[in-house]
Design a protein around this motif. Structure first.
Motif, short mmCIF file in Angstrom:
data_model
loop_
_atom_site.label_atom_id
_atom_site.label_comp_id
_atom_site.label_asym_id
_atom_site.label_seq_id
_atom_site.Cartn_x
_atom_site.Cartn_y
_atom_site.Cartn_z
N TYR A 135 0.84 -1.20 0.00
CA TYR A 135 0.00 0.00 0.00
C TYR A 135 0.87 1.24 0.00
O TYR A 135 1.88 1.31 0.68
CB TYR A 135 -0.92 0.02 1.23
N SER A 136 0.44 2.26 -0.76
CA SER A 136 1.11 3.55 -0.71
C SER A 136 0.32 4.45 0.24
O SER A 136 -0.79 4.10 0.65
CB SER A 136 1.17 4.16 -2.10
N SER A 179 -1.22 7.07 -0.46
CA SER A 179 -2.48 7.50 -1.08
C SER A 179 -3.57 6.45 -0.91
O SER A 179 -4.76 6.77 -0.99
CB SER A 179 -2.27 7.80 -2.57
N SER A 180 -3.18 5.19 -0.66
CA SER A 180 -4.19 4.15 -0.44
C SER A 180 -4.98 4.43 0.84
O SER A 180 -6.08 3.92 1.02
CB SER A 180 -3.54 2.78 -0.33
N LEU A 203 -5.62 7.53 1.98
CA LEU A 203 -6.28 8.82 1.91
C LEU A 203 -7.70 8.60 1.38
O LEU A 203 -7.90 8.29 0.21
CB LEU A 203 -5.51 9.77 0.98
#
Lengths: 254, 305
Positions: A7-8, A10-11, A13
């Motif tokens: 997961y980054s 942004s995942s 957010l």
């Protein structure tokens, strides 16, 4: 979530920048004209730091505690929590910080400001008289006044400049982040107070610094241009606090 | 997946007019949105649905909720049916419920997910979701990101047997755990699988999409625009000359046509906050749809941008 490393940021957010900034607009509308009161409190805090009276620290801590509590309720729980599961935990952190400010700052007098005038009196103008706040435990070392200036600068930024980010970014004035209502300027102002204090109070620094990381990451993930500002305030605070700690000289016996 | 030729005249006419035309699996539904059948039932589903990740998480902002409701109204007016959400999507569920209550949706295909590591909490979470949507029952329930999938699938299959839900599925996104997805697809009587797929992220073409066709599993495609990044990146570039072959007027439509023309795909679920975008998205679910050669041409073109 065994594959968590895939997961980054942004995942995690869950909301858009547009929705995020609308929260400030809605909070401002909810509480108007309380902005005048919170900004007046901010100005009073600056005045108390500059004057450095015996009870300045207690008063400043009590006012900040009230504002941290207010942000926890009016912003975190009322507005941020519906779009971000983590906001309820942020609210707990803000309540905890309010408690710490009350206990450590207002009750135990753990925030003290140097009593020397920050602005030297000019010839012909009588210097204001005030009770010396410096107790024997308060260190006297070169640069205390400089740190106090940095603290005041952080406060001025939080009160007067941070709200300008919205219009400068092309967003409406109504989305301005106001000290005492929005978390970032409230936290930056608190850092200013702690930087201006004669001795660093690490216990009171933990949660504000943690918030700076959280807010910086949130804004960075949203690709907001102001993302570096809050972490920058934290870095300045951290540097000065570390320098003060290393420079601390215990009072000589006798 | 069997072909249905309700709109045979239009299909044949289009076939005569262009060499790169379209797959016969898709048929026109009301509002002129092409449909494809759900393999396990034959029920026709419009090829473009509506996602709610990020876009519908607007909290208790009344103005933004009204804006989302307008998007839903435009979606249904253009022939859309499937709206997809999850307990993970913040306030998206109550926002969908608000839109449904405001404008109604007789043809709604309600797709939800269960997302909790505690199998025991699954039924309560599904019921909470249902109350947010304010629907009698969900059409589709999916295990979100395979979280506690074995236990949740048992619950969902029991609900299906009891008539509390019509279809059961699993989801993943951004290419995660595809090996597990394949294993579950091969071993469980799934109706749906949801994966990420677009012109740049095509890993599912290798095994998952063929397996879905082989097993008769409907495929929902999430993040068709990579949360908007894909469109933002390439939208400044001119459309390729072959865009007109499939009647696409924008990059968004090109990207969607690429996805939904894959015969294994049942429905793509782009999310948006704008009425004009939802209309543009539904516009992609219209004849003509491209064939495999056209899709390969688009892949090569985008790779060069």
């Amino acid at each position: 979530m065994s594959e968590w490393w895939t997961y980054s940021l942004s995942s995690f957010l869950l909301f858009s920048a547009r929705t995020y900034y609308r929260l400030f607009e809605l909070t401002n509308a909810d509480v108007w004209p309380l902005q005048i009161v919170t900004l007046a409190i901010g100005v009073a805090i600056i005045f108390l730091i500059v004057r450095g009276t015996a009870w300045s620290g207690r008063a400043v801590a009590a006012m900040l505690a009230a504002l941290w509590l207010f942000v926890a309720w009016a912003y975190m729980l009322e507005r941020y929590d519906p779009i971000n599961f983590a906001a309820r935990y942020y609210a707990i952190g803000f309540v905890l910080q309010a408690g710490l400010l009350l206990w450590t700052g207002a009750i135990r007098d753990g925030i003290r400001f140097d009593s020397s005038p920050l602005i030297p009196a000019k010839a012909g103008i009588q210097s204001p008289t005030h009770e010396p706040a410096v107790e024997p435990w308060v260190p006297a070392f070169a640069g205390t006044s400089g740190a106090r200036w940095v603290g005041v600068a952080l406060l001025v930024y939080a009160l007067a400049i941070h709200p300008l980010i919205a219009p400068l970014s092309g967003r409406p004035w109504t989305q301005a982040e106001i000290f005492g209502l929005a978390p970032d300027p409230t936290v930056i102002a608190t850092l200013g107070v702690l930087v201006a204090a004669a001795r660093p109070n690490w216990l009171l620094l933990i949660l504000p610094l943690l918030w700076c990381i959280i807010s910086g990451l949130t804004l960075w993930t949203m690709e907001s241009p102001e993302a570096p500002l809050v972490p920058l305030a934290a870095a300045v605070t951290l540097g000065i606090a570390a320098w003060k700690t290393l420079s601390f000289r215990p009072p000589a016996d006798g | 997946m069997s072909a249905i030729a309700i709109n045979r005249r239009k299909f044949l006419g289009a076939l005569a007019g262009s060499a790169v035309l379209t797959l016969p699996q898709a048929t026109l539904a009301q509002g002129a949105a092409l449909t494809r059948p759900i393999p396990s039932s034959g029920e026709a589903l419009p090829l473009v649905g509506l996602g709610s990740w990020i876009t519908f998480n607007v909290g208790n902002d009344r103005e933004a909720r009204d804006s989302c409701a307008d998007v839903m109204r435009a979606f249904f007016a253009a022939g859309g049916r499937m709206i997809d959400s999850s307990p993970m999507y913040g306030s998206s569920q109550p926002v969908i419920g608000y839109g449904l209550q405001k404008f109604g949706a007789p043809n709604l295909f309600a797709a939800e997910k269960v997302w909790t590591s505690s199998p025991a909490r699954g039924p309560a979470q599904i019921e909470a979701s249902r109350k947010f949507w304010n629907v009698p029952k969900f059409d589709l329930l999916q295990v979100h990101n395979l979280l506690a999938w074995e236990e949740h699938l048992r619950t969902l299959f029991a609900m299906k047997a009891g008539g509390q839900v019509r279809y059961v599925g699993i989801t993943t996104s951004e290419g995660r755990r595809h090996a597990d997805v394949e294993k579950i697809m091969a071993s469980q009587p799934l109706d749906f699988v949801q994966v990420s797929y677009n012109v740049l992220d095509r890993e599912v073409e290798n095994r998952i999409l063929p397996l879905a066709r082989e097993r008769g599993i409907a495929v929902i495609v999430n993040r068709p625009f990579r949360e908007g990044d894909l469109v933002r990146t390439i939208m400044r570039k001119p459309l390729p000359p072959f865009a007109s072959d499939v009647g696409a007027t924008s990059w968004a439509q090109l990207i969607l046509k690429f996805i939904i023309s894959n015969p294994a795909v049942t429905c793509a679920i782009p999310a948006t906050t704008r009425v004009d975008h939802v209309q543009e998205n539904l516009g992609a679910a219209r004849d003509p749809l491209p064939d495999a050669a056209w899709r390969a041409k688009l892949v090569a073109h985008v790779a060069k941008l």
